[in-house]
Scaffold this motif. Structure first.
Motif, short mmCIF file in Angstrom:
data_model
loop_
_atom_site.label_atom_id
_atom_site.label_comp_id
_atom_site.label_asym_id
_atom_site.label_seq_id
_atom_site.Cartn_x
_atom_site.Cartn_y
_atom_site.Cartn_z
N GLY A 51 -9.01 35.66 55.99
CA GLY A 51 -7.72 36.19 56.42
C GLY A 51 -6.53 35.31 56.08
O GLY A 51 -5.38 35.74 56.20
N ASN A 52 -6.76 34.08 55.63
CA ASN A 52 -5.69 33.20 55.19
C ASN A 52 -5.53 33.40 53.68
O ASN A 52 -6.39 32.97 52.91
N VAL A 53 -4.46 34.06 53.27
CA VAL A 53 -4.29 34.45 51.87
C VAL A 53 -3.40 33.45 51.13
O VAL A 53 -2.28 33.16 51.56
N MET A 54 -3.93 32.94 50.02
CA MET A 54 -3.18 32.07 49.12
C MET A 54 -2.80 32.90 47.89
O MET A 54 -3.64 33.63 47.38
N GLU A 55 -1.58 32.76 47.43
CA GLU A 55 -1.11 33.52 46.28
C GLU A 55 -0.74 32.59 45.15
O GLU A 55 0.08 31.69 45.33
N VAL A 92 -17.11 42.11 41.65
CA VAL A 92 -18.35 41.41 41.95
C VAL A 92 -18.44 41.16 43.45
O VAL A 92 -17.42 41.01 44.13
N THR A 93 -19.66 41.15 43.96
CA THR A 93 -19.93 40.72 45.33
C THR A 93 -21.05 39.69 45.26
O THR A 93 -21.87 39.70 44.33
N ALA A 94 -21.09 38.81 46.26
CA ALA A 94 -22.13 37.77 46.29
C ALA A 94 -22.26 37.22 47.70
O ALA A 94 -21.39 37.42 48.55
N THR A 95 -23.35 36.53 47.92
CA THR A 95 -23.61 35.82 49.16
C THR A 95 -23.66 34.33 48.81
O THR A 95 -24.15 33.96 47.75
N TRP A 121 -16.18 38.65 47.63
CA TRP A 121 -15.80 39.84 46.88
C TRP A 121 -14.76 39.40 45.86
O TRP A 121 -13.85 38.66 46.21
N GLY A 122 -14.88 39.85 44.63
CA GLY A 122 -13.91 39.46 43.62
C GLY A 122 -13.56 40.59 42.68
O GLY A 122 -14.39 41.44 42.38
N ASP A 123 -12.31 40.58 42.24
CA ASP A 123 -11.85 41.44 41.16
C ASP A 123 -11.54 40.53 39.99
O ASP A 123 -10.90 39.47 40.18
N LEU A 124 -11.99 40.92 38.80
CA LEU A 124 -11.86 40.05 37.63
C LEU A 124 -11.30 40.79 36.44
O LEU A 124 -11.45 42.02 36.32
N VAL A 125 -10.69 40.02 35.55
CA VAL A 125 -10.23 40.53 34.27
C VAL A 125 -10.70 39.58 33.17
O VAL A 125 -10.93 38.39 33.42
N THR A 137 -8.84 37.78 39.64
CA THR A 137 -7.47 38.11 40.02
C THR A 137 -7.36 38.09 41.54
O THR A 137 -6.29 37.88 42.08
N SER A 138 -8.48 38.35 42.19
CA SER A 138 -8.53 38.23 43.65
C SER A 138 -9.94 37.81 44.06
O SER A 138 -10.92 38.23 43.44
N TRP A 139 -10.00 36.96 45.05
CA TRP A 139 -11.27 36.49 45.61
C TRP A 139 -11.11 36.59 47.12
O TRP A 139 -10.15 36.07 47.69
N ARG A 140 -12.04 37.27 47.74
CA ARG A 140 -12.04 37.37 49.20
C ARG A 140 -13.32 36.73 49.71
O ARG A 140 -14.40 37.05 49.22
#
Length: 155
Positions: A51-55, A92-95, A121-125, A137-140
């Motif tokens: 929940g702490n988002v870094m941009e 992508v998802t991972a543990t 959870w990640g979105d990639l390009v 582009t995003s990592w949660r």
């Protein structure tokens, strides 16, 4: 010990190359290789840590790399699933399990430590301007549980 370069030879298959972005991130942390860590992210990436988002990559490096790389750590990423949306976009998802000790204390038998289990959870390009590396582009990250002394993060 130094980490392997960001671009590996021979070239990885697309699914392996996508997963490699996760590995570059955690290997960069564990080996204290900031260049490898940063190769896992686009310059405008976001990182959501419970929940702490870094941009932006500078904020991610300051908040994540600077805090974790000074520690003795090992990160294990498993149960990776990849969804390739196009030739240049994937998710992508991972543990993960991550062990954390104060820097220089990882081998001390009674040293304070913290073990955490997390979901990623990640979105990639695909970044053609950087050797075709896949980058987040995003990592949660959601920490599901932890055991030990959270104080190891305080220094």
């Amino acid at each position: 010990m130094t980490a392997l370069p960001a671009v590996l030879s021979p070239a990885l298959a697309p699914r392996e190359a996508i997963v490699d972005a996760l590995y570059r991130c955690v290997n960069g942390l564990d080996s204290k290789d900031q260049t490898l860590f940063e190769s896992a992210f686009t310059n405008d990436a976001t990182f959501d840590l419970n929940g702490n988002v870094m941009e932006g990559l500078p904020a991610i490096s300051t908040c994540i790399y600077d805090m974790i790389a000074k520690m003795d750590t090992t990160h294990f990423v498993t149960n990776v699933r990849v969804h390739i949306e196009s030739e240049t976009k994937a998710s992508v998802t991972a543990t993960a399990l991550a062990q954390h000790y104060h820097g220089g204390q990882g081998l001390e038998p009674d040293a304070a430590n913290f073990l955490a289990g997390s979901l990623y959870w990640g979105d990639l390009v695909k970044d053609e301007s950087d050797g075709g590396l896949w980058k987040c582009t995003s990592w949660r990250m959601k920490t599901s549980w932890g055991i030990g002394d959270r104080g190891v993060f305080a220094n």
